[in-house]
Structures are given as structure tokens and as C-alpha cells.
Motif scaffolding. Sequence first.
Motif, PDB file in Angstrom:
ATOM      1  N   SER A 102      41.966 -16.613  18.340  1.00  0.00           N
ATOM      2  CA  SER A 102      42.496 -15.657  19.302  1.00  0.00           C
ATOM      3  C   SER A 102      43.314 -14.567  18.611  1.00  0.00           C
ATOM      4  N   ALA A 103      43.660 -13.555  19.379  1.00  0.00           N
ATOM      5  CA  ALA A 103      44.397 -12.407  18.834  1.00  0.00           C
ATOM      6  C   ALA A 103      45.714 -12.813  18.190  1.00  0.00           C
ATOM      7  N   SER A 104      46.389 -13.806  18.755  1.00  0.00           N
ATOM      8  CA  SER A 104      47.678 -14.206  18.190  1.00  0.00           C
ATOM      9  C   SER A 104      47.549 -14.784  16.786  1.00  0.00           C
ATOM     10  N   MET A 105      46.357 -15.236  16.421  1.00  0.00           N
ATOM     11  CA  MET A 105      46.129 -15.764  15.077  1.00  0.00           C
ATOM     12  C   MET A 105      46.107 -14.642  14.030  1.00  0.00           C
ATOM     13  N   ASN A 106      46.113 -13.381  14.481  1.00  0.00           N
ATOM     14  CA  ASN A 106      46.188 -12.243  13.570  1.00  0.00           C
ATOM     15  C   ASN A 106      47.620 -11.921  13.165  1.00  0.00           C
ATOM     16  N   THR A 107      48.603 -12.593  13.759  1.00  0.00           N
ATOM     17  CA  THR A 107      50.004 -12.351  13.424  1.00  0.00           C
ATOM     18  C   THR A 107      50.225 -12.657  11.947  1.00  0.00           C
ATOM     19  N   GLU A 108      50.842 -11.706  11.277  1.00  0.00           N
ATOM     20  CA  GLU A 108      51.016 -11.814   9.822  1.00  0.00           C
ATOM     21  C   GLU A 108      52.476 -12.117   9.478  1.00  0.00           C
ATOM     22  N   ARG A 109      52.645 -12.963   8.471  1.00  0.00           N
ATOM     23  CA  ARG A 109      53.966 -13.271   7.933  1.00  0.00           C
ATOM     24  C   ARG A 109      53.813 -13.472   6.437  1.00  0.00           C
ATOM     25  N   ASP A 110      54.644 -12.796   5.674  1.00  0.00           N
ATOM     26  CA  ASP A 110      54.610 -12.891   4.205  1.00  0.00           C
ATOM     27  C   ASP A 110      53.221 -12.590   3.645  1.00  0.00           C
ATOM     28  N   GLY A 111      52.541 -11.597   4.247  1.00  0.00           N
ATOM     29  CA  GLY A 111      51.247 -11.160   3.739  1.00  0.00           C
ATOM     30  C   GLY A 111      50.080 -12.061   4.085  1.00  0.00           C
ATOM     31  N   GLU A 112      50.281 -13.021   4.988  1.00  0.00           N
ATOM     32  CA  GLU A 112      49.218 -13.963   5.351  1.00  0.00           C
ATOM     33  C   GLU A 112      49.204 -14.134   6.866  1.00  0.00           C
ATOM     34  N   THR A 113      48.021 -14.084   7.469  1.00  0.00           N
ATOM     35  CA  THR A 113      47.931 -14.271   8.909  1.00  0.00           C
ATOM     36  C   THR A 113      47.870 -15.763   9.251  1.00  0.00           C
ATOM     37  N   ARG A 114      48.144 -16.055  10.502  1.00  0.00           N
ATOM     38  CA  ARG A 114      48.030 -17.434  10.978  1.00  0.00           C
ATOM     39  C   ARG A 114      46.588 -17.922  10.819  1.00  0.00           C
ATOM     40  N   PHE A 115      45.645 -17.034  11.058  1.00  0.00           N
ATOM     41  CA  PHE A 115      44.233 -17.387  10.907  1.00  0.00           C
ATOM     42  C   PHE A 115      43.940 -17.781   9.464  1.00  0.00           C
ATOM     43  N   GLN A 116      44.427 -16.981   8.515  1.00  0.00           N
ATOM     44  CA  GLN A 116      44.218 -17.301   7.101  1.00  0.00           C
ATOM     45  C   GLN A 116      44.846 -18.640   6.739  1.00  0.00           C
ATOM     46  N   ARG A 117      46.038 -18.915   7.276  1.00  0.00           N
ATOM     47  CA  ARG A 117      46.679 -20.207   7.026  1.00  0.00           C
ATOM     48  C   ARG A 117      45.829 -21.344   7.598  1.00  0.00           C
ATOM     49  N   GLY A 118      45.236 -21.118   8.769  1.00  0.00           N
ATOM     50  CA  GLY A 118      44.378 -22.126   9.375  1.00  0.00           C
ATOM     51  C   GLY A 118      43.151 -22.413   8.536  1.00  0.00           C
ATOM     52  N   VAL A 119      42.525 -21.353   8.039  1.00  0.00           N
ATOM     53  CA  VAL A 119      41.349 -21.511   7.179  1.00  0.00           C
ATOM     54  C   VAL A 119      41.727 -22.286   5.917  1.00  0.00           C
ATOM     55  N   LEU A 120      42.890 -21.983   5.337  1.00  0.00           N
ATOM     56  CA  LEU A 120      43.342 -22.702   4.139  1.00  0.00           C
ATOM     57  C   LEU A 120      43.566 -24.188   4.427  1.00  0.00           C
ATOM     58  N   GLU A 121      44.081 -24.512   5.608  1.00  0.00           N
ATOM     59  CA  GLU A 121      44.276 -25.915   5.991  1.00  0.00           C
ATOM     60  C   GLU A 121      42.937 -26.643   6.093  1.00  0.00           C
ATOM     61  N   ILE A 122      41.954 -25.982   6.686  1.00  0.00           N
ATOM     62  CA  ILE A 122      40.625 -26.585   6.804  1.00  0.00           C
ATOM     63  C   ILE A 122      40.000 -26.755   5.420  1.00  0.00           C
ATOM     64  N   GLU A 123      40.129 -25.725   4.559  1.00  0.00           N
ATOM     65  CA  GLU A 123      39.604 -25.825   3.187  1.00  0.00           C
ATOM     66  C   GLU A 123      40.199 -27.031   2.475  1.00  0.00           C
ATOM     67  N   LYS A 124      41.499 -27.225   2.630  1.00  0.00           N
ATOM     68  CA  LYS A 124      42.190 -28.345   1.986  1.00  0.00           C
ATOM     69  C   LYS A 124      41.610 -29.677   2.471  1.00  0.00           C
ATOM     70  N   LEU A 125      41.431 -29.816   3.771  1.00  0.00           N
ATOM     71  CA  LEU A 125      40.884 -31.058   4.323  1.00  0.00           C
ATOM     72  C   LEU A 125      39.454 -31.312   3.839  1.00  0.00           C
ATOM     73  N   ILE A 126      38.652 -30.264   3.762  1.00  0.00           N
ATOM     74  CA  ILE A 126      37.275 -30.415   3.267  1.00  0.00           C
ATOM     75  C   ILE A 126      37.289 -30.845   1.806  1.00  0.00           C
ATOM     76  N   ASN A 127      38.112 -30.181   1.005  1.00  0.00           N
ATOM     77  CA  ASN A 127      38.173 -30.519  -0.426  1.00  0.00           C
ATOM     78  C   ASN A 127      38.665 -31.940  -0.669  1.00  0.00           C
ATOM     79  N   GLU A 128      39.573 -32.430   0.186  1.00  0.00           N
ATOM     80  CA  GLU A 128      40.122 -33.777   0.021  1.00  0.00           C
ATOM     81  C   GLU A 128      39.219 -34.871   0.607  1.00  0.00           C
ATOM     82  N   ALA A 129      38.220 -34.490   1.379  1.00  0.00           N
ATOM     83  CA  ALA A 129      37.349 -35.468   2.040  1.00  0.00           C
ATOM     84  C   ALA A 129      36.499 -36.224   1.013  1.00  0.00           C
TER      85      ALA A 129
END
Length: 167
Positions: A29-56
Motif C-alpha cells: 500500500s501507499a503507506s509502505m512508501n514512507t521513507e526513514r533513513d533513506g529506506e522505505t517500509r516496503f524496502q525493509r519488508g522485502v529485506l525481511e522476506i529475503e532474510k527468511l528465504i536465505n535462512e530457510a
Amino acid sequence: VVLVSLTIAHPVFSIPNGASEYTFVLDSSASMNTERDGETRFQRGVLEIEKLINEASEGSTFTLVQAGSTTSVLYEKISDKDMALELLSNAKPSHSISQEIDAIGIAQGYFDENPGAKTYFVTDTSYESVDNLSVINTAQGEVNYALSQVEHSFGSSGYLSVSGKVS
């Protein structure tokens, strides 16, 4: 009697460090575009998913449901980690409200098929209780704002005037 009872119950057994089925619901959603410290919430979410995939564990499968202006399954039961990560990189945030209820319903369907599945909802909204889902909140304590009752008009000088309620 015990054997018949077990057969009817359809028990789920987990093997430590064994392969699992993962389903990710990514709020786009649009709120996932909110940016903090040069990173959006969406980007943080993608990084969390990447981490879970890599650890699987090897042999695990991955499904990604994206909830943006529409809800869509970006990929389903992929066992190749590199392919899952590449397809994840194609996910993009939207600029509208998301259909999270539809996405959660789809994820629930995967869980119903495999009660041993690990299902994650990656969002920037706090939820007190979501059955069968692990919620990953990417807002990091930030407040979400929404505009409602938005109206617009054109002034006599040609300027656009916008009013609404912020909540």
C-alpha cells in the motif's frame, strides 16, 4: 482406536531444520512508501522476506502474495531460492490502499492446505492478533496517517484547493 483417532485428526509434525512451506503476504500500500533513513517500509519488508528465504532449509518452498491496489500471487511454491529472490525483487509498492483482507484470505487458503506452513504478513500496521500468521511490522514505531473525506475545487485564479481529514 488411537490409530483411527490420529488418522481423523490429521496431525502436523515438524522436523527441526527440515524443509518448510513459506507464504509471504507483502503489504504494497501507499503507506509502505514512507521513507526513514533513506529506506522505505516496503524496502525493509522485502529485506525481511529475503532474510527468511536465505535462512530457510534447502527444499523449502516459497509463495509470495502482494497486497496493493489489487491482490495477486507473484509466485507460488517455488523451491529455488535464487528464483524466489529474483521474483521478489520485481515486487513494487503501489500508491493506493491495499486489499489486505483479500491477501490474508489467500494466505489462509495456503495454510488450510498445509497447516505446517510458515505464513508471514509483512506490513506497516500493528495487529494485536492474526490467526496462523506471524506479523512483521516494518514501521519501526512510526505512526501511520490516512487521508479521508478528501475534496478538491479549483479557485478563481486556477489554483487547486484540496481539503480532507487526516487520521
